[in-house]
Design an enzyme around this catalytic site. Structure first.
Site, PDB file in Angstrom:
ATOM      1  N   ASP A 180      39.330 -48.864  53.750  1.00 60.29           N
ATOM      2  CA  ASP A 180      40.095 -48.169  54.805  1.00 60.29           C
ATOM      3  C   ASP A 180      41.005 -49.102  55.584  1.00 60.29           C
ATOM      4  O   ASP A 180      41.378 -48.800  56.709  1.00 60.29           O
ATOM      5  CB  ASP A 180      39.140 -47.435  55.756  1.00 60.29           C
ATOM      6  CG  ASP A 180      38.505 -48.328  56.778  1.00 60.29           C
ATOM      7  OD1 ASP A 180      38.326 -49.538  56.495  1.00 60.29           O
ATOM      8  OD2 ASP A 180      38.213 -47.834  57.881  1.00 60.29           O
ATOM      9  N   GLU A 181      41.374 -50.198  54.957  1.00 64.14           N
ATOM     10  CA  GLU A 181      42.076 -51.224  55.715  1.00 64.14           C
ATOM     11  C   GLU A 181      43.162 -51.867  54.852  1.00 64.14           C
ATOM     12  O   GLU A 181      42.929 -52.160  53.679  1.00 64.14           O
ATOM     13  CB  GLU A 181      41.015 -52.267  56.052  1.00 64.14           C
ATOM     14  CG  GLU A 181      41.330 -53.220  57.119  1.00 64.14           C
ATOM     15  CD  GLU A 181      40.204 -54.264  57.202  1.00 64.14           C
ATOM     16  OE1 GLU A 181      40.480 -55.313  57.752  1.00 64.14           O
ATOM     17  OE2 GLU A 181      39.095 -54.031  56.699  1.00 64.14           O
ATOM     18  N   ASP A 211      43.715 -49.757  60.087  1.00 62.02           N
ATOM     19  CA  ASP A 211      42.304 -49.504  59.789  1.00 62.02           C
ATOM     20  C   ASP A 211      41.981 -48.079  60.221  1.00 62.02           C
ATOM     21  O   ASP A 211      42.268 -47.686  61.356  1.00 62.02           O
ATOM     22  CB  ASP A 211      41.431 -50.515  60.552  1.00 62.02           C
ATOM     23  CG  ASP A 211      39.985 -50.480  60.101  1.00 62.02           C
ATOM     24  OD1 ASP A 211      39.456 -51.537  59.732  1.00 62.02           O
ATOM     25  OD2 ASP A 211      39.370 -49.390  60.135  1.00 62.02           O
TER      26      ASP A 211
HETATM   27  N1  DCP Z   1      30.994 -49.232  55.671  1.00 62.62           N
HETATM   28  C1  DCP Z   1      29.749 -49.317  55.106  1.00 62.62           C
HETATM   29  N2  DCP Z   1      28.872 -50.306  55.496  1.00 62.62           N
HETATM   30  C2  DCP Z   1      29.238 -51.208  56.446  1.00 62.62           C
HETATM   31  C3  DCP Z   1      30.514 -51.139  57.028  1.00 62.62           C
HETATM   32  C4  DCP Z   1      31.383 -50.108  56.627  1.00 62.62           C
HETATM   33  O1  DCP Z   1      29.411 -48.508  54.240  1.00 62.62           O
HETATM   34  N3  DCP Z   1      28.382 -52.155  56.824  1.00 62.62           N
HETATM   35  C5  DCP Z   1      31.908 -48.134  55.249  1.00 62.62           C
HETATM   36  C6  DCP Z   1      31.808 -46.957  56.184  1.00 62.62           C
HETATM   37  C7  DCP Z   1      33.053 -47.016  57.018  1.00 62.62           C
HETATM   38  C8  DCP Z   1      34.033 -47.689  56.084  1.00 62.62           C
HETATM   39  O2  DCP Z   1      33.269 -48.562  55.263  1.00 62.62           O
HETATM   40  O3  DCP Z   1      33.483 -45.715  57.414  1.00 62.62           O
HETATM   41  C9  DCP Z   1      35.104 -48.481  56.802  1.00 62.62           C
HETATM   42  O4  DCP Z   1      34.514 -49.533  57.558  1.00 62.62           O
HETATM   43  P1  DCP Z   1      35.010 -49.895  59.008  1.00 62.62           P
HETATM   44  O5  DCP Z   1      34.369 -51.168  59.377  1.00 62.62           O
HETATM   45  O6  DCP Z   1      36.488 -49.812  59.087  1.00 62.62           O
HETATM   46  O7  DCP Z   1      34.346 -48.774  59.940  1.00 62.62           O
HETATM   47  P2  DCP Z   1      34.842 -47.336  60.319  1.00 62.62           P
HETATM   48  O8  DCP Z   1      36.133 -47.002  59.667  1.00 62.62           O
HETATM   49  O9  DCP Z   1      33.747 -46.370  60.065  1.00 62.62           O
HETATM   50  O10 DCP Z   1      35.020 -47.418  61.890  1.00 62.62           O
HETATM   51  P3  DCP Z   1      36.169 -48.144  62.736  1.00 62.62           P
HETATM   52  O11 DCP Z   1      36.828 -47.065  63.508  1.00 62.62           O
HETATM   53  O12 DCP Z   1      35.437 -49.109  63.611  1.00 62.62           O
HETATM   54  O13 DCP Z   1      37.092 -48.818  61.768  1.00 62.62           O
HETATM   55 MG    MG Z   2      37.735 -48.354  59.796  1.00 63.57          MG
END
Ligand code: DCP
Ligand code: MG
Length: 356
Positions: free
Chosen positions: A108-109, A12
């Site tokens: 991203d996963e 992720d």
């Molecule tokens: N995203 C979004 N709305 C949400 C959750 C996520 O638009 N409610 C988008 C923004 C994030 C991306 O999806 O950057 C990936 O989600 P993640 O949950 O993996 O969050 P992040 O990558 O930002 O942070 P982490 O380091 O916790 O994975």
């Molecule tokens: Mg993420």
């Protein structure tokens, strides 16, 4: 027990949208950064925040207004989806170099099944992490375990820039001390029902007799029991094993007008049906995605006993899902219709409209 031992990697990306924005503008490095959807002056919603901004309590899906109150110094930038998709594709391509068994589960996963006989798996996995940093400039967290469930949970425990291996046989012990809210599928309602057994950790859940969980939760109870023991046999779905098609569209203006909503759903179902026909596929699962005016997004699905491809049946499913999940008043921003669990057209014939 006859369990095939596997090695499943879960990756992720860290603060994904914020990290890409920082690559585009290096002056944002280390800053309090919020990437927001919608109206940047207040009506919007937080897509993600940089780790420094998270220390102020800012998180995904939070109203932007609240985020600004918690972290007034933050720099706010709007989401740029096409930019992130490009990076996402490059990460997935890099993973496919390691193993063809890659299942992308979100932008991203991904899960990757690593050959069991791969020597020095930990070293190879860390190489992937370094390559993603070096070649794409992105940080990520990676976990390796014998199944998808444990690798996903493990990944979340070591974010950001983390790396962890849960050795075979240690799954249950690894999960035991973790809070029950770390278990996928144990949502708020489930957790409140679990308080009758004073369940606070996954280890507490493992001690609840399976039969009691089954009585209270049915199928979900069986899952909860297995999950608490760190067991999960679900396969890594690769492209060929897990095809899906979808179509979605955003209204020019959020609407609760049933005729506009109905017209768009019909159009999307026609599009999905056409795409299924073209690929000679039929679908077992029809998915409806609704994004409301406040950016809350839900996806609901119907699984059929017999795979289908015709517009009328897809539309009947989508309309039923709409009826069950929309009060007819809440303004809708976007609608999507998806066809999942695809099979080759010859593998099933349409006879009726049976819902599993
Ligand atoms: N995203 C979004 N709305 C949400 C959750 C996520 O638009 N409610 C988008 C923004 C994030 C991306 O999806 O950057 C990936 O989600 P993640 O949950 O993996 O969050 P992040 O990558 O930002 O942070 P982490 O380091 O916790 O994975
Ligand atoms: Mg993420």
């Amino acid at each position: 027990m006859n369990r095939v031992t596997r090695q499943i990697l879960h990756l992720d990306l860290d603060a994904f949208y914020a990290s890409v924005e920082t690559l585009m503008d290096p002056t944002l490095e280390g800053k309090l950064l919020i990437v927001a959807m919608g109206d940047l002056t207040g009506r919007g919603v937080v897509a993600t925040a940089s780790y420094p901004a998270r220390r102020f309590g800012v998180h995904s899906a939070m109203p932007l207004r609240e985020a600004v109150r918690l972290c007034p110094q933050a720099v706010i930038v709007p989401v740029r989806h096409s930019l992130y998709s490009g990076y996402s594709e490059r990460v997935m391509a890099l993973l496919r170099e390691v193993s063809p068994l890659v299942e992308q589960v979100s932008i991203d996963e991904a899960y990757v099944e690593i050959p069991i006989n791969l020597g020095n798996a930990a070293g190879r996995v860390q190489e992937i992490q370094q390559r993603i940093k070096k070649e794409l400039g992105l940080d990520c967290t990676i976990a390796v375990a014998t199944n998808k469930l444990v690798s996903k949970i493990a990944c979340n425990t070591v974010k950001p820039r983390g790396f962890i291996v849960v050795p075979a046989g240690e799954e249950q012990a690894f999960l035991a001390p973790l809070s029950i809210d770390k278990l996928p599928g144990a949502g708020r309602v489930t957790r409140s029902k679990l308080t009758r057994w004073s369940v606070r950790t996954i280890g507490d859940l493992a001690r609840v007799p399976a039969a009691e969980l089954r009585t209270v939760f049915g199928q979900l109870g069986i899952y909860l029991h297995e999950a608490a023991l760190g067991r999960d046999d679900s396969p890594v779905f690769t492209e060929t094993r897990h095809k899906s098609l979808s179509a979605e569209n955003t209204f020019d203006r959020d609407t609760a007008d049933p005729s506009k909503v109905g017209a768009l759903i019909t159009e999307l179902c026609q599009e999905v049906s056409g795409a299924l026909d073209k690929g000679e596929f039929r679908a077992r699962t029809i998915v409806l995605k609704l994004r409301f005016g406040d950016f809350t997004t839900i996806t609901r699905q119907i699984t059929l006993k017999i795979p289908i491809a015709d517009t009328a049946t897809i539309l009947a499913c989508a309309r039923q899902l709409l009826e069950d999940n929309w009060n007819g008043q809440r303004p809708i921003r976007l609608i999507g219709v998806g066809a999942h669990n695809l099979v080759e057209a010859s593998a099933g014939t349409q006879l009726e409209f049976p819902i599993a």
